[in-house]
Design an enzyme around this catalytic site. Structure first.
Site, PDB file in Angstrom:
ATOM      1  CB  THR A   1      -1.207  -0.132   1.247  1.00  0.00           C
ATOM      2  OG1 THR A   1       0.130  -0.020   2.716  1.00  0.00           O
ATOM      3  CG2 THR A   1      -0.964  -1.097   1.140  1.00  0.00           C
ATOM      4  CG  ASP A   2      -0.345   4.596  -2.067  1.00  0.00           C
ATOM      5  OD1 ASP A   2      -1.586   4.719  -0.865  1.00  0.00           O
ATOM      6  OD2 ASP A   2      -1.187   5.011  -2.689  1.00  0.00           O
ATOM      7  CB  ALA A   3       1.029   7.863   2.005  1.00  0.00           C
TER       8      ALA A   3
ATOM      9  CB  ILE B   1      -5.418   2.192  -1.639  1.00  0.00           C
ATOM     10  CG1 ILE B   1      -4.904   3.776  -2.798  1.00  0.00           C
ATOM     11  CG2 ILE B   1      -6.734   3.078  -0.877  1.00  0.00           C
ATOM     12  CD1 ILE B   1      -5.318   4.384  -3.739  1.00  0.00           C
TER      13      ILE B   1
END
Length: 152
Positions: free
Chosen positions: A22-24, A27
């Protein structure tokens, strides 16, 4: 993307979304869908009785020539995914796959096509896909040549 008829049986791999995917924003980072697709193609080949390391010892590797992807909805931490791979087209030195990433509830998240070229492991030059692997894909190989201009 338009719906095309696949050749042979579709393959599906289940995977879980981990924090590292996931990203920050929590997601799945867009490029990680391509990693999920890569794993599904690799497991498809393994399910057909071919091991990537054994193929490499025979001077055969597969490289991605081109990818198209369309993103429909995000996957999130802890989601269970179903990643499919199906052969759309098999030529002498390339395979075109249709792939989808869905949540386990069936929601389409990402779909794409991946053109993979068969090349020699030592020179990265196009080479014919072994007949046994072509037969395992459940398709007839096209007699067309030159389907891949460059494998890099």
């Amino acid at each position: 993307m338009k719906q095309e008829q696949t050749l042979g049986q579709p393959f599906a791999l289940r995977a879980r979304v981990y924090f590292e995917d996931t990203d920050a924003g929590g997601i799945v980072y867009y490029v990680n869908y391509l990693k999920f697709m890569e794993r599904a193609r690799t497991e498809l080949v393994r399910s057909l009785g071919f091991d990537q390391s054994a193929l490499q010892r025979e001077n055969i590797i597969f490289v991605v020539h081109s990818v198209t992807a369309r993103y429909h909805a995000p996957a999130c931490l802890d989601d269970e995914l179903v990643i499919s791979a199906a052969v759309l087209e098999l030529k002498r030195a390339s395979v075109r796959f249709a792939q989808q990433v869905r949540r386990a509830d069936g929601k389409l998240l990402c779909e794409g096509e991946v053109l993979v070229a068969c090349v020699s492991a030592d020179r990265y030059k196009p080479r014919m896909i072994p007949a046994a692997l072509g037969a395992a894909f459940g398709t007839r190989q096209s007699s067309q040549e030159g389907e891949v201009d460059s494998a890099t």
